[in-house]
Design a protein around this motif. Structure first.
Motif, mmCIF file in Angstrom:
data_model
loop_
_atom_site.group_PDB
_atom_site.id
_atom_site.type_symbol
_atom_site.label_atom_id
_atom_site.label_comp_id
_atom_site.label_asym_id
_atom_site.label_seq_id
_atom_site.Cartn_x
_atom_site.Cartn_y
_atom_site.Cartn_z
ATOM 1 N N ILE A 131 44.169 60.269 8.043
ATOM 2 C CA ILE A 131 44.686 59.796 9.345
ATOM 3 C C ILE A 131 43.524 59.623 10.318
ATOM 4 C CG2 ILE A 131 46.004 60.482 11.407
ATOM 5 C CD1 ILE A 131 47.978 61.926 9.490
ATOM 6 N N MET A 132 42.629 60.623 10.325
ATOM 7 C CA MET A 132 41.524 60.589 11.287
ATOM 8 C C MET A 132 40.498 59.516 10.935
ATOM 9 S SD MET A 132 41.007 64.564 12.306
ATOM 10 C CE MET A 132 39.617 64.174 13.354
ATOM 11 N N ASP A 133 40.203 59.377 9.655
ATOM 12 C CA ASP A 133 39.189 58.400 9.264
ATOM 13 C C ASP A 133 39.622 56.986 9.626
ATOM 14 O OD1 ASP A 133 36.599 57.945 7.594
ATOM 15 O OD2 ASP A 133 38.021 56.474 6.818
ATOM 16 N N SER A 134 40.925 56.686 9.442
ATOM 17 C CA SER A 134 41.393 55.322 9.736
ATOM 18 C C SER A 134 41.969 55.201 11.148
ATOM 19 C CB SER A 134 42.432 54.893 8.702
ATOM 20 O OG SER A 134 43.465 55.841 8.634
ATOM 21 N N GLN A 135 41.919 56.318 11.911
ATOM 22 C CA GLN A 135 42.395 56.305 13.307
ATOM 23 C C GLN A 135 43.815 55.743 13.420
ATOM 24 O OE1 GLN A 135 39.656 56.904 16.279
ATOM 25 N NE2 GLN A 135 39.456 58.262 14.554
ATOM 26 N N CYS A 165 45.080 67.459 12.950
ATOM 27 C CA CYS A 165 44.522 66.327 13.706
ATOM 28 C C CYS A 165 44.354 66.704 15.180
ATOM 29 C CB CYS A 165 45.428 65.101 13.602
ATOM 30 S SG CYS A 165 45.413 64.308 11.985
ATOM 31 N N ARG A 166 45.391 67.363 15.741
ATOM 32 C CA ARG A 166 45.329 67.786 17.157
ATOM 33 C C ARG A 166 44.160 68.734 17.387
ATOM 34 N NH1 ARG A 166 50.926 67.086 17.021
ATOM 35 N NH2 ARG A 166 51.396 69.124 16.118
ATOM 36 N N GLU A 167 44.039 69.709 16.462
ATOM 37 C CA GLU A 167 42.962 70.699 16.603
ATOM 38 C C GLU A 167 41.590 70.040 16.544
ATOM 39 O OE1 GLU A 167 43.862 73.376 13.427
ATOM 40 O OE2 GLU A 167 45.643 74.194 14.447
ATOM 41 N N LYS A 168 41.507 68.914 15.813
ATOM 42 C CA LYS A 168 40.215 68.228 15.680
ATOM 43 C C LYS A 168 40.042 67.140 16.745
ATOM 44 C CE LYS A 168 39.924 69.227 10.756
ATOM 45 N NZ LYS A 168 39.920 68.738 9.388
ATOM 46 N N GLY A 169 40.943 67.161 17.736
ATOM 47 C CA GLY A 169 40.786 66.245 18.865
ATOM 48 C C GLY A 169 41.317 64.842 18.634
ATOM 49 N N PHE A 170 42.222 64.680 17.637
ATOM 50 C CA PHE A 170 42.818 63.362 17.411
ATOM 51 C C PHE A 170 44.335 63.491 17.353
ATOM 52 C CE2 PHE A 170 44.209 59.715 14.826
ATOM 53 C CZ PHE A 170 43.651 58.692 15.573
ATOM 54 N N PRO A 171 44.991 63.588 18.523
ATOM 55 C CA PRO A 171 46.454 63.733 18.503
ATOM 56 C C PRO A 171 47.147 62.420 18.142
ATOM 57 C CG PRO A 171 45.653 63.654 20.772
ATOM 58 C CD PRO A 171 44.442 63.564 19.888
ATOM 59 N N VAL A 172 48.092 62.488 17.194
ATOM 60 C CA VAL A 172 48.907 61.310 16.857
ATOM 61 C C VAL A 172 50.205 61.457 17.646
ATOM 62 C CG1 VAL A 172 50.099 60.079 15.007
ATOM 63 C CG2 VAL A 172 47.872 61.117 14.571
ATOM 64 N N GLU A 173 50.537 60.442 18.415
ATOM 65 C CA GLU A 173 51.660 60.557 19.358
ATOM 66 C C GLU A 173 53.029 60.517 18.692
ATOM 67 O OE1 GLU A 173 51.003 61.253 22.440
ATOM 68 O OE2 GLU A 173 48.844 60.901 22.278
ATOM 69 N N LYS A 174 53.139 59.802 17.543
ATOM 70 C CA LYS A 174 54.476 59.561 16.994
ATOM 71 C C LYS A 174 54.521 59.717 15.475
ATOM 72 C CE LYS A 174 55.790 56.560 20.756
ATOM 73 N NZ LYS A 174 55.576 55.262 21.336
ATOM 74 N N CYS A 175 55.643 60.318 15.033
ATOM 75 C CA CYS A 175 55.875 60.476 13.600
ATOM 76 C C CYS A 175 57.332 60.078 13.330
ATOM 77 C CB CYS A 175 55.628 61.929 13.195
ATOM 78 S SG CYS A 175 56.065 62.274 11.486
ATOM 79 N N ILE A 176 57.529 59.065 12.486
ATOM 80 C CA ILE A 176 58.890 58.629 12.143
ATOM 81 C C ILE A 176 59.291 59.297 10.830
ATOM 82 C CG2 ILE A 176 60.350 56.657 11.516
ATOM 83 C CD1 ILE A 176 58.587 54.894 13.280
ATOM 84 N N MET A 177 60.438 59.989 10.838
ATOM 85 C CA MET A 177 60.881 60.694 9.633
ATOM 86 C C MET A 177 62.150 60.075 9.051
ATOM 87 S SD MET A 177 62.255 64.553 9.021
ATOM 88 C CE MET A 177 63.984 64.085 9.209
ATOM 89 N N LEU A 178 62.080 59.796 7.749
ATOM 90 C CA LEU A 178 63.254 59.320 7.018
ATOM 91 C C LEU A 178 64.019 60.532 6.486
ATOM 92 C CD1 LEU A 178 64.723 56.947 5.354
ATOM 93 C CD2 LEU A 178 63.283 57.746 3.469
ATOM 94 N N ARG A 179 65.350 60.526 6.711
ATOM 95 C CA ARG A 179 66.169 61.594 6.143
ATOM 96 C C ARG A 179 66.535 61.199 4.709
ATOM 97 N NH1 ARG A 179 68.011 65.862 8.126
ATOM 98 N NH2 ARG A 179 67.958 65.846 10.357
ATOM 99 N N HIS A 180 65.917 61.893 3.752
ATOM 100 C CA HIS A 180 66.138 61.549 2.344
ATOM 101 C C HIS A 180 66.996 62.611 1.652
ATOM 102 C CE1 HIS A 180 65.459 59.996 -1.629
ATOM 103 N NE2 HIS A 180 64.624 60.944 -2.007
#
Length: 627
Positions: A131-135, A165-180
């Motif tokens: 996630i972090m490498d590809s931003q 990611c947050r701890e390493k200073g790269f917070p991702v704002e959104k996560c979409i979850m599929l209910r499987h």
């Protein structure tokens, strides 16, 4: 302006400047349009089945037509747009083998976003790194899935990765979850999601209302019409990470037109695709085989495919042949590992089913040993199906060396000849081209449309990894033998990479995971032949003063590697090594360690060893038992 008008423009020689490959530069297209809209509207294939989805549980199934797939992709494209995803943004996808995984990847490319799919068997640490490498600006995941009878809480792993990611200073704002799998509890903040059809009451799904969004809730009210975003031929299409010999994964970057053309053409010719075929590639979409030969190649040809979530041995070892008969599969593509695994159970589980629909059998992931080839040909295909043994890489985008079914005389274990437009050569250590029967480094002399364009965010690594050793050639890092008939035989990796069950693993990555344990001072990892996996991981560890290699410590080390990389990298053997064989300059001689792991006493030239007495001790202490 600036358009050369050439189909393929390139430089493969680092001594002449920057390495580049451009295919149909200046043209515009959209790959999702070509895979779906064109098939539905122009070719009138709207009612044709795109995927027969077969779940982990045999009773779990779904059929999706091209028209339904187009509608679902358009809806999800609008969802992504509503979340601010735009052309050029990177989206990370961490999902099981469900139809929604295909929907998510095609929705990204429909709006010009770049997908980065991470195999759902990777750890939270591996996901975070990618996630972090590809931003990535957004992560798409699912609550969980079953692999056989083992429940994987995928959302928990995704949350761990986002926390890292947050701890390493790269917070991702959104996560979409599929209910499987999970049910929505009444007090659950995610209760806006409908309960899944495949209910699993044991699955506790963590939910963070500041970040998490429900796939199903977002779809409500989303239009199923979405105009495709027209992109340039050489715009990025996707990033897919492959292990690097330095230990840090490389983000292989593919671009739009060349990759589309190459996967479509190789799929059509290598599998002799016919309109009434039912095709089944057993790979996971998390790997390049799934990208090229489950999603892009088959859909570009308007093919009908099987999409399989489960394991070849669950609920029993005849599962694959049950699916072949159920859907009348005519073209079947799997890995030598799966063939060797099923061979152990003999021919009876195969012969329980007819398999009379099969016409072509394919293999991918590693060279197939002649015994497994013969079993596949004789038992599975009853000597009437040609076998296409395909050699290629994440980096090549599609098949490089391959037979054409019923056109190429087969030799068990040989990848035979180059595909159209592919120009291989075999070089010696000095970079001279060898003619006739010979063995050496496999390289390619000119580009083909599907070749990778760069390592994401690190073009100099792309140049040094693939083009520096032999200027003017693309270097595969595989050894190869050419016989008197001109057939090519892949002999295996020649860098510090191991091929375990068709998964390429970096020895450096596993070593650094071991060394992170407080009790380990130094580690060296080599491959030891394994009857099913091809290679198993044999790890030598030098411990801190006073530490001893006990059962509990071994268990801790295995757990550490699993958490760092994923279950596929779990060490098979761990040997205590008070000292390691090193040259006088301090370089570990892995060649010698490989001999020790295999109990081969012929060590060749060891005159450069600083202290040869360590070798004898390592031979004495080697692991004899199978893990």
């Amino acid at each position: 302006p600036g358009h050369s008008g050439r189909f393929l423009d390139y430089n493969f020689d680092v001594t002449k400047g920057r390495i580049f490959i451009k295919c149909m530069e200046g043209a515009t297209t959209n790959i999702c349009y070509n895979l779906l809209d064109r098939n539905v509207h122009d070719r009138k294939l709207g009612d044709k089945v795109a995927f027969f989805w077969s779940g982990n549980d045999p009773g779990d199934e779904l059929t999706v037509t091209y028209r339904e797939l187009l509608q679902r992709v358009c809806q999800f494209s609008n969802v992504l747009k509503s979340q601010g995803v735009k052309k050029g943004d990177r989206v990370s996808i961490y999902m099981p083998m469900v139809v929604e995984l295909v929907v998510a990847m095609l929705a990204c490319v429909r709006i010009g976003a770049v997908h980065s799919i991470v195999f759902a068997g990777f750890s939270a640490e591996s996901l975070c790194e990618r996630i972090m490498d590809s931003q990535c600006s957004l992560v798409i995941t699912a609550d969980g899935f079953y692999r056989g009878d083992k429940l994987i809480n995928l959302k928990l792993l995704a949350d761990e990765a986002l926390q890292k990611c947050r701890e390493k200073g790269f917070p991702v704002e959104k996560c979409i979850m599929l209910r499987h799998l999970s049910k929505a509890a009444e007090d659950d903040l995610s209760s806006q999601c409908p309960p899944a059809k495949r209910s699993c009451p044991d699955l506790q799904v963590p939910w963070n209302p500041d970040v998490d969004l429900c796939w199903h809730a977002l779809l409500r009210g989303a239009s199923d019409v979405c105009e495709p975003e027209w992109v340039e031929s050489e715009d990025p299409l996707f990033i897919l990470y492959t292990s690097g010999s330095t230990g840090k994964p490389k983000g292989v970057l593919h671009s739009v037109s060349g990759y589309m053309l190459y996967t479509a053409t190789t799929f059509k010719l290598v599998f002799d695709h016919q309109p009434d075929d039912v095709y089944w590639c057993t790979a996971d979409i998390g790997w390049i085989t799934g990208h090229s030969y489950i999603t892009y190649g088959p859909l570009a040809n308007g093919a009908t495919s099987v999409l399989f979530e489960g394991l070849p041995t669950f609920p029993d070892v005849s599962r694959m042949w049950q699916i072949v008969d159920k859907y009348r599969v005519s073209k079947f593509y799997t890995a030598p590992t799966a063939i060797r695994l099923l061979m152990k159970y003999g021919s009876e589980p195969v012969q329980r089913y007819k398999r009379n629909s099969l016409k072509v059998l394919g293999t991918v992931g590693e060279p197939i040993n002649p015994e497994a080839w013969q079993w596949y040909y004789t038992v599975v295909g009853e000597k009437r199906c040609p076998i296409v043994d395909t050699f290629w890489q994440t980096e090549t985008g599609g098949h490089m060396l391959t037979p054409l079914p019923a056109a190429t005389p087969m030799k068990p274990g040989s990848a035979t000849f180059p595909f159209f437009g592919v120009v291989p050569a075999i070089l010696n250590e000095s970079g001279e081209e060898l003619e006739g029967p010979s063995e050496g480094y496999l390289v390619f002399k000119q580009p083909w449309p599907g070749v990778m364009r760069s390592v994401y965010g690190n073009h100099s690594r792309f140049e040094s990894t693939y083009f520096k050793k032999f200027p003017g050639y693309y270097v595969t890092a595989d050894g190869c033998r050419r016989d008197k008939d001109g057939y090519y035989w892949i002999t295996g990796r020649i860098d510090d990479m191991l091929n375990v069950s068709g998964h390429l693993l970096s020895t450096a990555e596993i070593e650094s995971a071991l060394v992170e344990h407080a009790a380990v001072v130094e580690a060296a990892v080599v491959g030891r032949p394994h009857p099913v996996k091809g290679e198993s991981l044999y790890c030598f560890v030098t411990l801190t003063e006073g530490a001893t290699l006990s059962g509990p410590l071994e268990a801790e080390l295995r757990k550490q590697v699993r958490e760092k990389i994923g279950a596929i990298a779990t060490p098979d053997y761990i040997q205590n090594a008070p000292g390691l064989p090193k040259t006088r300059s301090g370089k570990i001689m892995r060649r010698v360690l490989r001999k020790i792991a295999c109990d081969e006493r012929d060590l060749g030239d060891i005159s450069t060893l600083a202290d040869s007495s360590v070798v004898e001790q390592l031979f004495r202490d080697r692991c004899l038992t199978t893990p």
